[in-house]
Design a protein around this motif. Structure first.
Motif, PDB file in Angstrom:
ATOM      1  N   CYS A   1      -1.721  69.039  24.771  1.00 49.21           N
ATOM      2  CA  CYS A   1      -1.923  68.967  23.596  1.00 49.21           C
ATOM      3  C   CYS A   1      -2.797  70.346  23.186  1.00 49.21           C
ATOM      4  O   CYS A   1      -3.997  70.471  23.946  1.00 49.21           O
ATOM      5  CB  CYS A   1      -2.454  67.571  23.088  1.00 49.21           C
ATOM      6  SG  CYS A   1      -2.910  67.666  21.403  1.00 49.21           S
ATOM      7  N   VAL A   2      -2.529  70.804  22.167  1.00 49.55           N
ATOM      8  CA  VAL A   2      -3.730  71.697  21.368  1.00 49.55           C
ATOM      9  C   VAL A   2      -3.825  71.256  20.051  1.00 49.55           C
ATOM     10  O   VAL A   2      -3.099  71.247  19.123  1.00 49.55           O
ATOM     11  CB  VAL A   2      -3.179  73.245  21.448  1.00 49.55           C
ATOM     12  CG1 VAL A   2      -4.224  73.973  20.732  1.00 49.55           C
ATOM     13  CG2 VAL A   2      -2.621  73.826  22.778  1.00 49.55           C
ATOM     14  N   PRO A   3      -5.130  70.528  20.058  1.00 50.66           N
ATOM     15  CA  PRO A   3      -5.502  70.106  18.737  1.00 50.66           C
ATOM     16  C   PRO A   3      -5.762  71.075  17.445  1.00 50.66           C
ATOM     17  O   PRO A   3      -5.839  72.404  17.842  1.00 50.66           O
ATOM     18  CB  PRO A   3      -6.770  69.335  18.977  1.00 50.66           C
ATOM     19  CG  PRO A   3      -6.732  69.175  20.537  1.00 50.66           C
ATOM     20  CD  PRO A   3      -6.172  70.375  20.958  1.00 50.66           C
ATOM     21  N   ILE A   4      -6.195  70.766  16.330  1.00 53.09           N
ATOM     22  CA  ILE A   4      -6.589  71.769  15.313  1.00 53.09           C
ATOM     23  C   ILE A   4      -7.945  72.261  15.890  1.00 53.09           C
ATOM     24  O   ILE A   4      -8.671  71.516  16.297  1.00 53.09           O
ATOM     25  CB  ILE A   4      -6.445  70.855  14.103  1.00 53.09           C
ATOM     26  CG1 ILE A   4      -5.101  70.717  13.685  1.00 53.09           C
ATOM     27  CG2 ILE A   4      -7.169  71.819  12.937  1.00 53.09           C
ATOM     28  CD1 ILE A   4      -4.606  69.812  12.482  1.00 53.09           C
ATOM     29  N   SER A   5      -7.948  73.475  15.625  1.00 59.09           N
ATOM     30  CA  SER A   5      -9.306  74.116  16.268  1.00 59.09           C
ATOM     31  C   SER A   5     -10.408  73.722  15.923  1.00 59.09           C
ATOM     32  O   SER A   5     -11.321  73.773  16.728  1.00 59.09           O
ATOM     33  CB  SER A   5      -9.048  75.836  15.850  1.00 59.09           C
ATOM     34  OG  SER A   5      -9.191  75.965  14.408  1.00 59.09           O
ATOM     35  N   ASN A   6     -10.841  73.228  14.883  1.00 66.00           N
ATOM     36  CA  ASN A   6     -12.127  72.736  14.387  1.00 66.00           C
ATOM     37  C   ASN A   6     -12.233  71.293  14.577  1.00 66.00           C
ATOM     38  O   ASN A   6     -13.297  70.646  13.948  1.00 66.00           O
ATOM     39  CB  ASN A   6     -12.801  73.055  13.039  1.00 66.00           C
ATOM     40  CG  ASN A   6     -11.747  72.554  11.902  1.00 66.00           C
ATOM     41  OD1 ASN A   6     -10.652  72.318  12.017  1.00 66.00           O
ATOM     42  ND2 ASN A   6     -12.439  72.785  10.804  1.00 66.00           N
ATOM     43  N   HIS A   7     -11.492  70.574  14.936  1.00 64.56           N
ATOM     44  CA  HIS A   7     -11.527  69.205  15.037  1.00 64.56           C
ATOM     45  C   HIS A   7     -12.272  68.630  16.366  1.00 64.56           C
ATOM     46  O   HIS A   7     -12.527  69.549  17.295  1.00 64.56           O
ATOM     47  CB  HIS A   7     -10.013  68.474  15.002  1.00 64.56           C
ATOM     48  CG  HIS A   7      -9.284  68.534  13.939  1.00 64.56           C
ATOM     49  ND1 HIS A   7      -8.290  67.717  13.611  1.00 64.56           N
ATOM     50  CD2 HIS A   7      -9.603  68.817  12.641  1.00 64.56           C
ATOM     51  CE1 HIS A   7      -7.779  67.877  12.529  1.00 64.56           C
ATOM     52  NE2 HIS A   7      -8.851  68.563  11.815  1.00 64.56           N
ATOM     53  N   LEU A   8     -13.102  67.359  16.225  1.00 64.72           N
ATOM     54  CA  LEU A   8     -13.680  66.954  17.269  1.00 64.72           C
ATOM     55  C   LEU A   8     -13.315  65.672  17.907  1.00 64.72           C
ATOM     56  O   LEU A   8     -13.907  65.485  18.983  1.00 64.72           O
ATOM     57  CB  LEU A   8     -15.296  66.721  16.591  1.00 64.72           C
ATOM     58  CG  LEU A   8     -15.606  67.935  15.780  1.00 64.72           C
ATOM     59  CD1 LEU A   8     -17.128  67.703  15.259  1.00 64.72           C
ATOM     60  CD2 LEU A   8     -15.750  69.212  16.947  1.00 64.72           C
ATOM     61  N   TYR A   9     -12.486  65.061  17.360  1.00 66.26           N
ATOM     62  CA  TYR A   9     -12.126  63.897  17.791  1.00 66.26           C
ATOM     63  C   TYR A   9     -10.686  64.038  18.246  1.00 66.26           C
ATOM     64  O   TYR A   9      -9.862  64.386  17.539  1.00 66.26           O
ATOM     65  CB  TYR A   9     -12.128  62.721  16.866  1.00 66.26           C
ATOM     66  CG  TYR A   9     -13.708  62.364  16.417  1.00 66.26           C
ATOM     67  CD1 TYR A   9     -14.047  63.068  15.506  1.00 66.26           C
ATOM     68  CD2 TYR A   9     -14.334  61.286  16.948  1.00 66.26           C
ATOM     69  CE1 TYR A   9     -15.545  62.928  15.091  1.00 66.26           C
ATOM     70  CE2 TYR A   9     -15.650  61.033  16.666  1.00 66.26           C
ATOM     71  CZ  TYR A   9     -16.263  61.989  15.523  1.00 66.26           C
ATOM     72  OH  TYR A   9     -17.405  61.431  15.208  1.00 66.26           O
ATOM     73  N   PHE A  10     -10.173  63.512  19.393  1.00 66.83           N
ATOM     74  CA  PHE A  10      -8.851  63.565  19.896  1.00 66.83           C
ATOM     75  C   PHE A  10      -8.363  62.111  20.585  1.00 66.83           C
ATOM     76  O   PHE A  10      -9.104  61.202  21.039  1.00 66.83           O
ATOM     77  CB  PHE A  10      -9.077  64.758  21.060  1.00 66.83           C
ATOM     78  CG  PHE A  10      -9.641  65.928  20.835  1.00 66.83           C
ATOM     79  CD1 PHE A  10     -10.945  66.282  21.228  1.00 66.83           C
ATOM     80  CD2 PHE A  10      -9.247  66.691  19.899  1.00 66.83           C
ATOM     81  CE1 PHE A  10     -11.792  67.216  21.003  1.00 66.83           C
ATOM     82  CE2 PHE A  10     -10.006  67.876  19.515  1.00 66.83           C
ATOM     83  CZ  PHE A  10     -11.150  68.082  20.170  1.00 66.83           C
ATOM     84  N   TYR A  11      -7.113  62.039  20.333  1.00 64.38           N
ATOM     85  CA  TYR A  11      -6.294  60.981  20.734  1.00 64.38           C
ATOM     86  C   TYR A  11      -4.959  60.932  21.631  1.00 64.38           C
ATOM     87  O   TYR A  11      -4.283  61.937  20.996  1.00 64.38           O
ATOM     88  CB  TYR A  11      -6.210  60.101  19.576  1.00 64.38           C
ATOM     89  CG  TYR A  11      -7.341  59.994  18.368  1.00 64.38           C
ATOM     90  CD1 TYR A  11      -7.632  61.052  17.579  1.00 64.38           C
ATOM     91  CD2 TYR A  11      -8.212  58.939  18.635  1.00 64.38           C
ATOM     92  CE1 TYR A  11      -8.639  60.778  16.882  1.00 64.38           C
ATOM     93  CE2 TYR A  11      -9.197  58.680  17.829  1.00 64.38           C
ATOM     94  CZ  TYR A  11      -9.705  59.678  16.866  1.00 64.38           C
ATOM     95  OH  TYR A  11     -10.736  59.735  15.950  1.00 64.38           O
TER      96      TYR A  11
END
Lengths: 113, 114
Positions: B23-33
């Protein structure tokens, strides 16, 4: 603790008639509430969200939902169904601290021509 | 608009094999699930990750599962020894800084265990 109950597993409407998908929630916090739509073999698309601002929330594709704290409900409505609205709809409550989301069981919306 | 991406879109594996879902999260996000959805069932929470450690996990997330953020962009879910019942759609999600509430979901990876 938080939970979501979607009151109808299946809803069938005719094209052009109103849609009502019902959702009740339970949360220890002041909740953040969401509706997501999932078309067959697709991902989850955010329709709308409630986060303690206006109680009537407008979303994409003509959908809206009303937050009623006294009834712990967040029902999704649309005045006039379109064939492309046929999909699975999930009501979701989110923990505002940890952000963990709890999904309802989903409601399958069928739109008849 | 920024979005969460996931690879592969479909993974087929043999029972007992290890799989890594990316997974590549949105770049400035801090929480991942990570969440999973067994065919025909509802979406279930697996694990949340913040500040390079697991912040919460469900009872589904047993010792066969692990998560990692190996660099500044990827977020992975590893299943060490897959079982038939691991067959499901796996969704990654990310959320911005504390105080933001919307999780953005990726398109999912469909895992099929044979």
């Amino acid at each position: 603790a938080q939970s979501v109950t979607q009151l109808d597993s299946h809803v069938s409407v005719s094209e052009g008639t109103p849609v009502l998908l019902r959702c009740n929630y339970s949360s220890s916090y002041s909740p953040s509430l969401f509706w997501y739509v999932q078309h067959p073999n697709k991902g989850l698309q955010l329709l709308l969200k409630y986060t303690s601002a206006a109680t009537l929330v407008k979303g994409i594709n003509g959908f809206e939902a009303e937050f009623k704290k006294s009834e712990t409900s967040f029902h999704l409505t649309k005045p006039s169904a379109h064939m492309s609205d046929a999909a699975e709809y999930f009501c979701v409550v989110s923990d505002p601290i940890a952000g963990k989301s709890t999904f309802g069981d989903g409601t399958t919306l069928t739109v008849k021509p | 608009e920024p979005e969460v991406t996931q690879t592969p879109s479909h993974q087929v594996t043999q029972m007992g094999q290890e799989v890594i879902l990316r997974c590549v999260p949105i770049s400035n996000h801090l929480y991942f699930y990570w969440y999973r959805q067994i065919l025909g069932q509802k979406v279930e929470f697996l694990v949340s990750f913040y500040n390079n450690e697991i912040s919460e996990k469900s009872e589904i997330f047993d010792d066969q599962f692990s998560v990692e953020r190996p660099d500044g962009s990827n977020f992975t879910l590893k299943i060490r020894s897959t079982k038939l019942e691991d067959s499901a759609m796996y969704f990654c999600a990310s959320r911005g800084p504390w105080g933001t509430d919307t999780q953005y979901f990726g398109p999912g990876t469909r895992l099929t265990v044979l």
